[in-house]
Design a protein around this motif. Sequence first.
Motif, PDB file in Angstrom:
ATOM      1  N   VAL A  15       0.842  -1.202   0.000  1.00 37.82           N
ATOM      2  CA  VAL A  15       0.000   0.000   0.000  1.00 37.82           C
ATOM      3  C   VAL A  15       0.874   1.248   0.000  1.00 37.82           C
ATOM      4  O   VAL A  15       0.659   2.182  -0.780  1.00 37.82           O
ATOM      5  N   GLN A  16       1.889   1.252   0.850  1.00 33.55           N
ATOM      6  CA  GLN A  16       2.784   2.412   0.948  1.00 33.55           C
ATOM      7  C   GLN A  16       3.510   2.639  -0.375  1.00 33.55           C
ATOM      8  O   GLN A  16       3.610   3.764  -0.852  1.00 33.55           O
ATOM      9  N   SER A  17       3.987   1.576  -0.986  1.00 31.81           N
ATOM     10  CA  SER A  17       4.686   1.684  -2.265  1.00 31.81           C
ATOM     11  C   SER A  17       3.766   2.228  -3.351  1.00 31.81           C
ATOM     12  O   SER A  17       4.154   3.090  -4.147  1.00 31.81           O
ATOM     13  N   GLY A  18       2.530   1.753  -3.373  1.00 32.88           N
ATOM     14  CA  GLY A  18       1.565   2.243  -4.354  1.00 32.88           C
ATOM     15  C   GLY A  18       1.249   3.714  -4.155  1.00 32.88           C
ATOM     16  O   GLY A  18       1.156   4.469  -5.129  1.00 32.88           O
ATOM     17  N   GLU A  19       1.109   4.114  -2.910  1.00 32.67           N
ATOM     18  CA  GLU A  19       0.844   5.529  -2.626  1.00 32.67           C
ATOM     19  C   GLU A  19       2.028   6.394  -3.038  1.00 32.67           C
ATOM     20  O   GLU A  19       1.849   7.485  -3.577  1.00 32.67           O
ATOM     21  N   GLN A  20       3.244   5.910  -2.782  1.00 35.34           N
ATOM     22  CA  GLN A  20       4.437   6.669  -3.169  1.00 35.34           C
ATOM     23  C   GLN A  20       4.476   6.877  -4.683  1.00 35.34           C
ATOM     24  O   GLN A  20       4.756   7.988  -5.151  1.00 35.34           O
ATOM     25  N   ARG A  21       4.181   5.832  -5.441  1.00 34.25           N
ATOM     26  CA  ARG A  21       4.192   5.943  -6.904  1.00 34.25           C
ATOM     27  C   ARG A  21       3.117   6.920  -7.386  1.00 34.25           C
ATOM     28  O   ARG A  21       3.371   7.747  -8.264  1.00 34.25           O
ATOM     29  N   LEU A  22       1.925   6.821  -6.806  1.00 33.76           N
ATOM     30  CA  LEU A  22       0.835   7.707  -7.211  1.00 33.76           C
ATOM     31  C   LEU A  22       1.166   9.165  -6.895  1.00 33.76           C
ATOM     32  O   LEU A  22       1.006  10.050  -7.746  1.00 33.76           O
ATOM     33  N   ILE A  23       1.648   9.424  -5.695  1.00 32.50           N
ATOM     34  CA  ILE A  23       1.998  10.791  -5.291  1.00 32.50           C
ATOM     35  C   ILE A  23       3.088  11.347  -6.205  1.00 32.50           C
ATOM     36  O   ILE A  23       3.019  12.506  -6.636  1.00 32.50           O
ATOM     37  N   THR A  24       4.089  10.534  -6.511  1.00 34.59           N
ATOM     38  CA  THR A  24       5.180  10.987  -7.380  1.00 34.59           C
ATOM     39  C   THR A  24       4.646  11.346  -8.768  1.00 34.59           C
ATOM     40  O   THR A  24       5.009  12.388  -9.329  1.00 34.59           O
ATOM     41  N   ARG A  25       3.771  10.514  -9.310  1.00 32.03           N
ATOM     42  CA  ARG A  25       3.171  10.809 -10.619  1.00 32.03           C
ATOM     43  C   ARG A  25       2.341  12.090 -10.570  1.00 32.03           C
ATOM     44  O   ARG A  25       2.401  12.924 -11.483  1.00 32.03           O
ATOM     45  N   GLN A  26       1.566  12.255  -9.505  1.00 34.60           N
ATOM     46  CA  GLN A  26       0.752  13.468  -9.380  1.00 34.60           C
ATOM     47  C   GLN A  26       1.623  14.709  -9.263  1.00 34.60           C
ATOM     48  O   GLN A  26       1.323  15.746  -9.865  1.00 34.60           O
ATOM     49  N   LEU A  27       2.699  14.605  -8.488  1.00 30.78           N
ATOM     50  CA  LEU A  27       3.610  15.747  -8.342  1.00 30.78           C
ATOM     51  C   LEU A  27       4.270  16.087  -9.669  1.00 30.78           C
ATOM     52  O   LEU A  27       4.382  17.265 -10.030  1.00 30.78           O
ATOM     53  N   ASN A  28       4.716  15.069 -10.406  1.00 31.34           N
ATOM     54  CA  ASN A  28       5.339  15.316 -11.709  1.00 31.34           C
ATOM     55  C   ASN A  28       4.381  16.018 -12.656  1.00 31.34           C
ATOM     56  O   ASN A  28       4.772  16.896 -13.418  1.00 31.34           O
ATOM     57  N   ARG A  29       3.141  15.652 -12.586  1.00 32.27           N
ATOM     58  CA  ARG A  29       2.147  16.289 -13.455  1.00 32.27           C
ATOM     59  C   ARG A  29       1.815  17.704 -12.988  1.00 32.27           C
ATOM     60  O   ARG A  29       1.618  18.613 -13.791  1.00 32.27           O
ATOM     61  N   ARG A  30       1.773  17.890 -11.683  1.00 34.46           N
ATOM     62  CA  ARG A  30       1.364  19.190 -11.113  1.00 34.46           C
ATOM     63  C   ARG A  30       2.470  20.244 -11.209  1.00 34.46           C
ATOM     64  O   ARG A  30       2.225  21.385 -11.575  1.00 34.46           O
ATOM     65  N   ILE A  31       3.702  19.860 -10.825  1.00 33.58           N
ATOM     66  CA  ILE A  31       4.766  20.865 -10.732  1.00 33.58           C
ATOM     67  C   ILE A  31       5.982  20.552 -11.608  1.00 33.58           C
ATOM     68  O   ILE A  31       6.990  21.233 -11.542  1.00 33.58           O
ATOM     69  N   GLY A  32       5.898  19.515 -12.415  1.00 30.02           N
ATOM     70  CA  GLY A  32       7.008  19.153 -13.274  1.00 30.02           C
ATOM     71  C   GLY A  32       7.866  18.073 -12.647  1.00 30.02           C
ATOM     72  O   GLY A  32       7.638  17.655 -11.511  1.00 30.02           O
ATOM     73  N   GLU A  33       8.824  17.622 -13.396  1.00 25.73           N
ATOM     74  CA  GLU A  33       9.706  16.532 -12.954  1.00 25.73           C
ATOM     75  C   GLU A  33      10.421  16.922 -11.655  1.00 25.73           C
ATOM     76  O   GLU A  33      11.006  18.000 -11.570  1.00 25.73           O
ATOM     77  N   ILE A  34      10.341  16.039 -10.661  1.00 21.26           N
ATOM     78  CA  ILE A  34      11.020  16.311  -9.394  1.00 21.26           C
ATOM     79  C   ILE A  34      12.290  15.474  -9.325  1.00 21.26           C
ATOM     80  O   ILE A  34      12.365  14.380  -9.890  1.00 21.26           O
ATOM     81  N   ASP A  35      13.296  15.999  -8.623  1.00 18.82           N
ATOM     82  CA  ASP A  35      14.593  15.333  -8.609  1.00 18.82           C
ATOM     83  C   ASP A  35      14.626  14.143  -7.639  1.00 18.82           C
ATOM     84  O   ASP A  35      13.732  13.946  -6.827  1.00 18.82           O
ATOM     85  N   THR A  36      15.673  13.387  -7.765  1.00 19.82           N
ATOM     86  CA  THR A  36      15.841  12.137  -7.016  1.00 19.82           C
ATOM     87  C   THR A  36      15.844  12.363  -5.510  1.00 19.82           C
ATOM     88  O   THR A  36      15.286  11.557  -4.765  1.00 19.82           O
ATOM     89  N   LEU A  37      16.452  13.420  -5.048  1.00 19.96           N
ATOM     90  CA  LEU A  37      16.509  13.704  -3.608  1.00 19.96           C
ATOM     91  C   LEU A  37      15.106  13.861  -3.022  1.00 19.96           C
ATOM     92  O   LEU A  37      14.796  13.332  -1.958  1.00 19.96           O
ATOM     93  N   LEU A  38      14.256  14.576  -3.743  1.00 17.36           N
ATOM     94  CA  LEU A  38      12.884  14.762  -3.271  1.00 17.36           C
ATOM     95  C   LEU A  38      12.108  13.450  -3.310  1.00 17.36           C
ATOM     96  O   LEU A  38      11.325  13.155  -2.405  1.00 17.36           O
ATOM     97  N   ILE A  39      12.332  12.648  -4.326  1.00 21.65           N
ATOM     98  CA  ILE A  39      11.679  11.337  -4.414  1.00 21.65           C
ATOM     99  C   ILE A  39      12.097  10.467  -3.239  1.00 21.65           C
ATOM    100  O   ILE A  39      11.269   9.782  -2.633  1.00 21.65           O
ATOM    101  N   GLU A  40      13.366  10.510  -2.875  1.00 23.08           N
ATOM    102  CA  GLU A  40      13.843   9.736  -1.734  1.00 23.08           C
ATOM    103  C   GLU A  40      13.179  10.202  -0.436  1.00 23.08           C
ATOM    104  O   GLU A  40      12.844   9.390   0.421  1.00 23.08           O
TER     105      GLU A  40
END
Length: 75
Positions: A15-40
């Motif tokens: 569940v946590q992994s799925g939420e992380q992927r969804l949030i990352t996709r939403q952020l990329n769409r909302r504010i553009g590509e985010i860097d690796t440090l923020l993803i971590e």
Amino acid sequence: MRLEPLYQRDREQAVQSGEQRLITRQLNRRIGEIDTLLIEQIQGLSIEQLENLGEALLDFSSVADLETWLNQQSI
């Protein structure tokens, strides 16, 4: 040996992994590509924090908004 706690832990991790992927996709769409440090940093959030981020990101307009939100979580 009881396997139920192991299944529960695996389910929570999925569940946590799925939420992380969804949030990352939403952020990329909302504010553009985010860097690796923020993803971590996002990957280090609890399920509750991920849910809060999912709501907060609707108000984000830049990467700075995400950085500010993440910094507030570590306080």
